[in-house]
Design an enzyme around this catalytic site. Structure first.
Site, PDB file in Angstrom:
ATOM      1  N   GLY A  10       0.537  -1.092   0.210  1.00 39.56           N
ATOM      2  CA  GLY A  10       0.046   0.264   0.167  1.00 39.56           C
ATOM      3  C   GLY A  10       0.704   0.876   0.142  1.00 39.56           C
ATOM      4  N   ASN A  11       2.229   1.271  -0.045  1.00 41.50           N
ATOM      5  CA  ASN A  11       2.871   2.335  -0.447  1.00 41.50           C
ATOM      6  C   ASN A  11       2.936   2.949  -0.934  1.00 41.50           C
ATOM      7  OD1 ASN A  11       5.287   3.944  -0.287  1.00 41.50           O
ATOM      8  ND2 ASN A  11       6.647   2.309   0.975  1.00 41.50           N
ATOM      9  N   ASP A  70       9.689  -8.311  -1.165  1.00 44.54           N
ATOM     10  CA  ASP A  70       9.853  -7.922  -0.075  1.00 44.54           C
ATOM     11  C   ASP A  70      11.940  -7.867   0.666  1.00 44.54           C
ATOM     12  OD1 ASP A  70       9.394  -9.691   2.514  1.00 44.54           O
ATOM     13  OD2 ASP A  70      10.310 -10.768   2.737  1.00 44.54           O
ATOM     14  N   ASP A 158      18.804   2.910   7.004  1.00 48.86           N
ATOM     15  CA  ASP A 158      19.561   3.587   6.676  1.00 48.86           C
ATOM     16  C   ASP A 158      20.115   4.303   7.381  1.00 48.86           C
ATOM     17  OD1 ASP A 158      18.331   3.313   3.828  1.00 48.86           O
ATOM     18  OD2 ASP A 158      17.121   4.642   4.019  1.00 48.86           O
ATOM     19  N   HIS A 183      19.265  -1.422  -3.355  1.00 49.83           N
ATOM     20  CA  HIS A 183      18.110  -3.776  -3.607  1.00 49.83           C
ATOM     21  C   HIS A 183      17.282  -2.982  -4.757  1.00 49.83           C
ATOM     22  CE1 HIS A 183      16.896  -1.362  -0.166  1.00 49.83           C
ATOM     23  NE2 HIS A 183      16.668  -2.815  -0.140  1.00 49.83           N
TER      24      HIS A 183
HETATM   25  P1  IMP Z   1       9.042  -4.790   3.008  1.00 49.58           P
HETATM   26  O1  IMP Z   1       9.866  -6.183   3.201  1.00 49.58           O
HETATM   27  O2  IMP Z   1      10.116  -3.337   2.162  1.00 49.58           O
HETATM   28  O3  IMP Z   1       8.820  -3.826   3.927  1.00 49.58           O
HETATM   29  O4  IMP Z   1      11.015  -4.379   4.252  1.00 49.58           O
HETATM   30  C1  IMP Z   1      11.118  -5.129   5.672  1.00 49.58           C
HETATM   31  C2  IMP Z   1      11.981  -4.197   5.918  1.00 49.58           C
HETATM   32  O5  IMP Z   1      13.169  -3.725   5.794  1.00 49.58           O
HETATM   33  C3  IMP Z   1      11.685  -2.389   6.812  1.00 49.58           C
HETATM   34  O6  IMP Z   1      10.638  -2.630   7.255  1.00 49.58           O
HETATM   35  C4  IMP Z   1      13.491  -2.236   7.352  1.00 49.58           C
HETATM   36  O7  IMP Z   1      13.327  -2.651   8.737  1.00 49.58           O
HETATM   37  C5  IMP Z   1      14.119  -2.974   5.911  1.00 49.58           C
HETATM   38  N1  IMP Z   1      15.179  -2.691   5.127  1.00 49.58           N
HETATM   39  C6  IMP Z   1      14.179  -2.958   3.758  1.00 49.58           C
HETATM   40  N2  IMP Z   1      14.714  -1.872   2.971  1.00 49.58           N
HETATM   41  C7  IMP Z   1      15.456  -0.538   3.642  1.00 49.58           C
HETATM   42  C8  IMP Z   1      15.681   0.303   3.062  1.00 49.58           C
HETATM   43  O8  IMP Z   1      15.404   0.666   2.177  1.00 49.58           O
HETATM   44  N3  IMP Z   1      16.172   1.147   4.234  1.00 49.58           N
HETATM   45  C9  IMP Z   1      15.847   0.835   4.735  1.00 49.58           C
HETATM   46  N4  IMP Z   1      15.279  -0.176   5.415  1.00 49.58           N
HETATM   47  C10 IMP Z   1      15.320  -0.786   4.672  1.00 49.58           C
END
Ligand code: IMP
Length: 200
Positions: A10-11, A70, A158, A183
């Site tokens: 939903g981002n 993910d 970050d 990434h």
């Molecule tokens: P999601 O699955 O993309 O929501 O990310 C899972 C978790 O990984 C996030 O809540 C962050 O804690 C960490 N994470 C993923 N990508 C980043 C990034 O680009 N910067 C910092 N933390 C990240």
């Protein structure tokens, strides 16, 4: 009319970024919140399993092709933790600040040379709920965990992720630069290339 793909997130930032990269492809990404897709439990043990679970649920609910990602942080000195648990490292519902503080606490006494880490992002595309050959794209961003947070951009880990190519933390990079290097940016570039190649 351009074809719709549901994004299992939903981002709004992710939706905007993906749509910008898909410009000219006759595809539009719509967040799953627009269709009322419920959040699912991420029960996989790997990023790719969790991404597929999310994409499959979104596709099942909407009858549309789906994209899901993910991502998380792998720290070598912690045997790859927090990994798939990055968002909930300090417990369910933990804030970014709490997760980051736990990470720094777990690394007390670990010298700079042993603080190597990387962000991983797995992006998958399913044509439909039962698609047996999803497109799977991985992006990896190498760095090192700082001793103290630096910078205010970005989110999550970050402020403690040092990017040696730019001699600053990921939270000190302008957002456009981070999107190029990260990434997620890398995985997205691969997915866009794969979608362009694949005949639908
Ligand atoms: P999601 O699955 O993309 O929501 O990310 C899972 C978790 O990984 C996030 O809540 C962050 O804690 C960490 N994470 C993923 N990508 C980043 C990034 O680009 N910067 C910092 N933390 C990240």
């Amino acid at each position: 009319m351009s074809r719709q793909i549901v994004l299992a997130s939903g981002n709004p930032g992710k939706v905007r970024e993906i749509n910008q990269m898909l410009a000219g492809l006759d595809l539009t990404v719509v967040p799953q919140s627009d269709f009322g897709v419920p959040e699912i439990e991420e029960t996989g043990l790997t990023f790719v399993e969790n991404a597929i679970l999310k994409a499959r649920a979104a596709s099942r609910h909407t009858d549309l092709p789906a994209i899901a990602d993910d991502s998380g942080l792998e720290v070598d000195a912690l045997n790859g933790a927090p990994g798939i648990y990055s968002a909930r490292y300090a417990g369910h519902g933990a804030s970014d600040e709490q997760n980051l503080r736990k990470l720094l606490a777990d690394l007390i006494g670990v010298p700079e040379a042993e603080r190597t880490a990387r962000f991983q992002c797995l992006l998958v595309y399913l044509r439909h709920e039962f698609d047996p050959t999803p497109l799977i794209c991985q992006g990896t961003w190498e760095g090192r965990i700082l001793f103290e947070p630096r910078g205010t951009n970005g989110f999550g880990y970050d402020p403690v992720f040092f990017v040696s190519t730019h001699d600053c933390s990921s939270a000190e990079l302008p957002p456009e630069t981070k999107n190029q290097l990260s990434h997620r940016g890398q995985a997205l570039q691969k997915l866009v290339a794969a979608l362009k190649r694949r005949a639908h």
